[in-house]
Design an enzyme around this catalytic site. Structure first.
Site, PDB file in Angstrom:
ATOM      1  N   GLU A  33       8.807   0.564  11.588  1.00 58.14           N
ATOM      2  CA  GLU A  33       9.925   1.508  11.529  1.00 58.14           C
ATOM      3  C   GLU A  33       9.303   2.885  11.664  1.00 58.14           C
ATOM      4  O   GLU A  33       8.633   3.358  10.757  1.00 58.14           O
ATOM      5  CB  GLU A  33      10.653   1.317  10.199  1.00 58.14           C
ATOM      6  CG  GLU A  33      12.114   1.661  10.277  1.00 58.14           C
ATOM      7  CD  GLU A  33      12.369   3.075   9.856  1.00 58.14           C
ATOM      8  OE1 GLU A  33      12.183   3.974  10.719  1.00 58.14           O
ATOM      9  OE2 GLU A  33      12.737   3.289   8.700  1.00 58.14           O
ATOM     10  N   CYS A  66      13.153   9.760   8.857  1.00 58.52           N
ATOM     11  CA  CYS A  66      12.932   9.355  10.248  1.00 58.52           C
ATOM     12  C   CYS A  66      14.248   9.442  11.018  1.00 58.52           C
ATOM     13  O   CYS A  66      14.261   9.488  12.235  1.00 58.52           O
ATOM     14  CB  CYS A  66      12.352   7.952  10.299  1.00 58.52           C
ATOM     15  SG  CYS A  66      13.230   6.821   9.246  1.00 58.52           S
ATOM     16  N   GLU A  78       8.809  14.889  16.822  1.00 56.86           N
ATOM     17  CA  GLU A  78       9.366  14.752  15.477  1.00 56.86           C
ATOM     18  C   GLU A  78       8.697  15.772  14.560  1.00 56.86           C
ATOM     19  O   GLU A  78       7.474  15.781  14.433  1.00 56.86           O
ATOM     20  CB  GLU A  78       9.108  13.337  14.951  1.00 56.86           C
ATOM     21  CG  GLU A  78       9.730  13.128  13.600  1.00 56.86           C
ATOM     22  CD  GLU A  78       9.556  11.710  13.082  1.00 56.86           C
ATOM     23  OE1 GLU A  78       8.430  11.201  13.158  1.00 56.86           O
ATOM     24  OE2 GLU A  78      10.543  11.137  12.603  1.00 56.86           O
ATOM     25  N   LYS A 106       0.866  -1.189   0.000  1.00 59.34           N
ATOM     26  CA  LYS A 106       0.000   0.000   0.000  1.00 59.34           C
ATOM     27  C   LYS A 106       0.897   1.233   0.000  1.00 59.34           C
ATOM     28  O   LYS A 106       1.465   1.588   1.029  1.00 59.34           O
ATOM     29  CB  LYS A 106      -0.900  -0.029   1.242  1.00 59.34           C
ATOM     30  CG  LYS A 106      -2.229   0.628   1.057  1.00 59.34           C
ATOM     31  CD  LYS A 106      -2.291   2.128   1.125  1.00 59.34           C
ATOM     32  CE  LYS A 106      -1.849   2.851   2.342  1.00 59.34           C
ATOM     33  NZ  LYS A 106      -1.615   4.301   2.015  1.00 59.34           N
TER      34      LYS A 106
HETATM   35  P1  ADP Z   1       2.581  10.845   7.825  1.00 55.04           P
HETATM   36  O1  ADP Z   1       1.833  11.210   9.067  1.00 55.04           O
HETATM   37  O2  ADP Z   1       3.953  11.352   7.834  1.00 55.04           O
HETATM   38  O3  ADP Z   1       1.832  11.103   6.548  1.00 55.04           O
HETATM   39  P2  ADP Z   1       1.731   8.196   8.221  1.00 55.04           P
HETATM   40  O4  ADP Z   1       2.278   7.398   9.313  1.00 55.04           O
HETATM   41  O5  ADP Z   1       0.377   8.807   8.376  1.00 55.04           O
HETATM   42  O6  ADP Z   1       2.783   9.297   7.886  1.00 55.04           O
HETATM   43  O7  ADP Z   1       1.698   7.376   6.867  1.00 55.04           O
HETATM   44  C1  ADP Z   1       2.571   6.317   6.519  1.00 55.04           C
HETATM   45  C2  ADP Z   1       1.771   5.275   5.762  1.00 55.04           C
HETATM   46  O8  ADP Z   1       0.774   4.759   6.642  1.00 55.04           O
HETATM   47  C3  ADP Z   1       1.005   5.783   4.539  1.00 55.04           C
HETATM   48  O9  ADP Z   1       1.013   4.755   3.543  1.00 55.04           O
HETATM   49  C4  ADP Z   1      -0.384   5.981   5.068  1.00 55.04           C
HETATM   50  O10 ADP Z   1      -1.398   5.899   4.084  1.00 55.04           O
HETATM   51  C5  ADP Z   1      -0.505   4.822   6.033  1.00 55.04           C
HETATM   52  N1  ADP Z   1      -1.518   4.981   7.079  1.00 55.04           N
HETATM   53  C6  ADP Z   1      -1.991   6.130   7.624  1.00 55.04           C
HETATM   54  N2  ADP Z   1      -2.932   5.867   8.546  1.00 55.04           N
HETATM   55  C7  ADP Z   1      -3.081   4.513   8.599  1.00 55.04           C
HETATM   56  C8  ADP Z   1      -3.880   3.615   9.360  1.00 55.04           C
HETATM   57  N3  ADP Z   1      -4.746   4.049  10.262  1.00 55.04           N
HETATM   58  N4  ADP Z   1      -3.731   2.286   9.161  1.00 55.04           N
HETATM   59  C9  ADP Z   1      -2.826   1.826   8.270  1.00 55.04           C
HETATM   60  N5  ADP Z   1      -2.044   2.615   7.513  1.00 55.04           N
HETATM   61  C10 ADP Z   1      -2.161   3.942   7.665  1.00 55.04           C
END
Ligand code: ADP
Length: 501
Positions: A273, A307, A404, A198
Site C-alpha cells: 500500500e 497516502c 507525493e 516491524k
Molecule cells: P517514509 O519515507 O515516509 O518514512 P518509508 O516507506 O521509508 O516511509 O517507511 C515505511 C516503513 O518501511 C517503516 O516501517 C520503515 O522503517 C520501513 N522501511 C524503510 N526502508 C525499508 C527497507 N529498505 N526495507 C524494509 N522496510 C523499510
C-alpha cells in the site's frame, strides 16, 4: 499557537516511566541481540519520549523462528475457528478499554491531534478486530463440478480449502501506526497465520503498548511478535527472510519497490500500500459548502500525512477563485498546535526530517513558478509544525503536482470540462484514491468509472471502514487490505481431488 494541553493519562505516564521499551518475541519482552537502542521523540516539542530496543537481523530471525513455532505447533494451531474469532473479539474489547490511553500515546509519538486519534484511529482499530472476529468461521472453500475430459466416464469429487499462509511479516508506517497495525493483525490472525510486525522507527510506542494488551487478551506466545528497528536493517531483514511466507507493507513507493525485490528470494507474496497524488475534483454543480469541507479534510487531515491526501484539487473554472478563497480562509484559521490540546485541529509533522522534506517541496513549488496563496512556513522552533499551505498557478508537470509531498500542501488547479479533468486526474504514476464533487449523479458515476484509482469517493472524502477494501492502482501498490479481500490476501487455496471410480 495553542499550548495548554490535556493532562497525560496515568497509563501513558506509567508506560513512559517504565524504562527502555523492549522487543516482543515469543511472548517475552527482550533486549535487542546487539544491545542497541534508539530514541523516539515527541514531534510537538522535539523532546525524547522513550528509549526503545533497536531490532536488527538477529532479532528478526528470532521473531520469525518464534512465529514459525507458534504456527506449526502449540495452542494457536489447536484453536478452533470459533475460538479464534472469540479471541479477536476480546482483543477489540481490550483495545477499547484502553482507548484513551492509546489515543494519547499515538498523539505523543506521532503528533496527530487527539480529536483525530480519538474519533478516527481508535474506533477504527477496535472495529477492525470486531469485523474480522466474524471471519474465522466463514473462511471456506468450494466443491467443484470437475469434468476431466481425458477420462471419459470418470467420477471425481473435488473441493478447495482456504488455508493460512504461515508467517506473515508486516512493515508498518508512521502516519497511522496503531490503525495500520490493527488493519494487518486482525485479518492475518483471523486466517490463522502468525505475524512479525516491524513498527516505523518514528512511532513504535503505541504498537509496543498494543503488544502488552494482546498478551493480556490471551494471544498465545509467538503468535504476534513486535520488533521495532530501522527500515534498511530490521525492515529489510523481514522482507528478505526466507522463512516468511508473505510480507505486507505500507509506506513510500520507493521502499515498496525494494520490499518487492527483497521478497524475490523465496518468492513470498507481497501486498503493498504505497504513495498517492490523489485528485479531488470539484465540478461547478457541486454543493460548494460540502466540497469546501471535503477539500480541507482531503488535504489537511493528519497534517496531510496520509497516502490518500487529496493533494491535487481540480476546480471547474467558474468556481475556481471562490474555491481557492474558501480553502485559504479555512487554512489561515487553522494554526497548528500540540496534538494533545483538546481543540487542536492540526498537529506537527512526524519528524524534523519530514518537516524539512515538506518545506523543501514548498520552496520547489515557489521556484518553479507556482503562487503561494497562504502558509508555506514553519511555525515556532521547538516542534515540527508547518502551516497549511495552498498553491495556485500550478502546472501539471510541476514537481508539487507530480510528487507525493506527504504534508499539508495542496496544489489547486482550474479545469474546463469533464473530459479534460478526467485525463489530467489520471495523468499520474499513482492511482490510490480520487474524490468527485457534483450533484449530477450520471456525471459522478461516469467519473467513478473513468478514474484509475483503487478507491473513489463521490461527494465525500477520507472515508474508510473495516469492511471496505483499500488499495491502489498503478504505482500506488498491489493487493487489497480490509474487507473480505484481505482474507484472500492472507490465505492460500488448496485443491483436493477424490477418485470415486
Ligand atoms: P517514509 O519515507 O515516509 O518514512 P518509508 O516507506 O521509508 O516511509 O517507511 C515505511 C516503513 O518501511 C517503516 O516501517 C520503515 O522503517 C520501513 N522501511 C524503510 N526502508 C525499508 C527497507 N529498505 N526495507 C524494509 N522496510 C523499510
Amino acid at each position: 499557537m495553542t499550548t495548554a494541553t490535556l493532562d497525560v493519562h496515568p497509563g501513558v505516564q506509567a508506560f513512559l516511566d517504565g524504562g527502555t521499551k523492549r522487543l516482543l518475541i515469543g511472548g517475552q519482552w527482550v533486549d535487542a541481540a546487539s544491545g542497541k537502542t534508539f530514541e523516539t521523540k515527541n514531534p510537538a516539542t522535539g523532546e525524547t519520549l522513550a528509549t526503545v530496543a533497536e531490532g536488527d537481523k538477529a532479532d528478526i530471525d528470532a521473531a520469525v523462528a518464534a512465529a514459525r513455532k507458534a504456527f506449526e505447533k502449540g495452542p494457536w494451531k489447536k484453536m478452533t475457528p470459533s475460538e479464534r474469532g472469540q479471541l479477536l473479539y476480546k482483543i477489540a474489547d481490550v483495545i477499547e478499554a484502553h482507548k484513551d490511553e492509546l489515543a494519547q500515546l499515538e498523539v505523543l509519538d506521532n503528533g496527530k491531534t487527539i480529536r483525530e486519534a480519538s474519533s478516527g484511529d481508535l474506533p477504527l482499530s477496535v472495529d477492525l478486530f470486531r469485523y474480522y472476529s466474524g471471519w474465522p468461521t466463514k473462511i471456506h472453500g468450494e466443491t467443484t463440478p470437475v469434468s476431466v475430459p481425458y477420462y471419459p466416464g470418470g467420477k471425481f469429487m473435488h473441493y478447495t480449502v482456504k488455508e493460512a499462509l504461515g508467517v506473515v511479516g508486516a512493515i508498518i508506517p508512521w502516519n497511522f501506526p496503531l490503525l495500520m497495525a490493527c488493519e494487518r493483525i486482525a485479518p492475518i490472525l483471523a486466517c490463522g497465520n502468525t505475524i512479525v510486525l516491524k513498527p516505523a522507527e518514528q512511532t513504535p510506542l503505541s504498537l509496543l503498548r498494543l503488544g502488552e494488551l494482546l498478551l493480556e487478551a490471551g494471544v498465545p506466545e509467538g503468535v504476534v511478535n513486535i520488533v521495532p528497528g530501522f527500515g534498511p536493517t530490521a525492515g529489510a531483514a523481514l522482507a528478505e527472510h526466507m522463512d516468511v511466507d508473505k510480507v505486507t507493507f505500507t509506506g513510500s513507493t520507493e521502499v515498496g519497490r525494494s520490499v518487492m525485490r527483497a521478497a524475490a528470494g523465496n518468492l513470498k507474496g507481497v501486498s503493498l500500500e504505497l504513495g498517492g497524488k490523489s485528485p479531488n475534483i470539484v465540478f461547478d454543480d457541486a454543493d460548494m459548502a460540502q466540497a469546501a469541507k471535503g477539500m480541507f479534510m482531503g488535504i489537511f487531515y493528519n497534517q496531510g500525512q496520509t497516502c490518500s491526501s487529496g493533494s491535487r484539487v481540480f476546480v471547474q473554472k467558474k468556481f475556481f477563485d471562490q474555491a481557492v478563497e474558501s480553502l485559504a480562509t479555512f487554512a489561515k484559521k487553522t494554526v497548528p498546535g500540540p496534538g494533545l490540546h483538546p481543540k487542536a485541529k492540526m498537529g506537527p509533522l512526524v519528524s524534523e526530517e519530514q518537516m524539512n522534506r515538506v518545506l523543501g517541496y514548498i520552496e520547489t513549488g515557489k521556484k518553479e513558478g507556482a503562487t503561494l496563496v497562504c502558509g508555506g512556513n514553519r511555525v515556532g522552533d521547538g516542534g515540527y509544525f508547518v502551516e497549511p499551505t495552498v498553491f495556485t498557478d500550478v502546472k501539471d508537470d510541476m514537481t508539487i503536482a507530480k510528487e507525493e509531498i506527504f504534508g499539508p500542501v495542496v496544489a489547486m488547479m482550474p479545469f474546463e470540462d469533464e473530459e479534460e479533468v478526467l485525463a489530467r486526474a489520471n495523468n499520474s504514476v499513482y492511482g490510490l484514491v480520487a474524490g468527485v464533487w457534483t450533484q449530477d449523479i450520471k456525471k459522478a458515476l461516469r467519473m467513478a468509472q473513468g478514474l484509475k484509482a483503487g478507491v473513489v469517493w463521490l461527494n465525500c472524502y477520507q472515508f474508510v471502514d473495516a469492511a471496505a477494501p483499500w488499495g491502489g492502482y498503478k504505482q500506488s501498490g498491489n493487493g487489497r487490505e480490509k474487507g473480505p479481500q484481505a482474507i484472500d490476501e492472507y490465505t492460500q487455496t488448496k485443491s483436493v481431488w477424490v477418485d470415486l471410480n
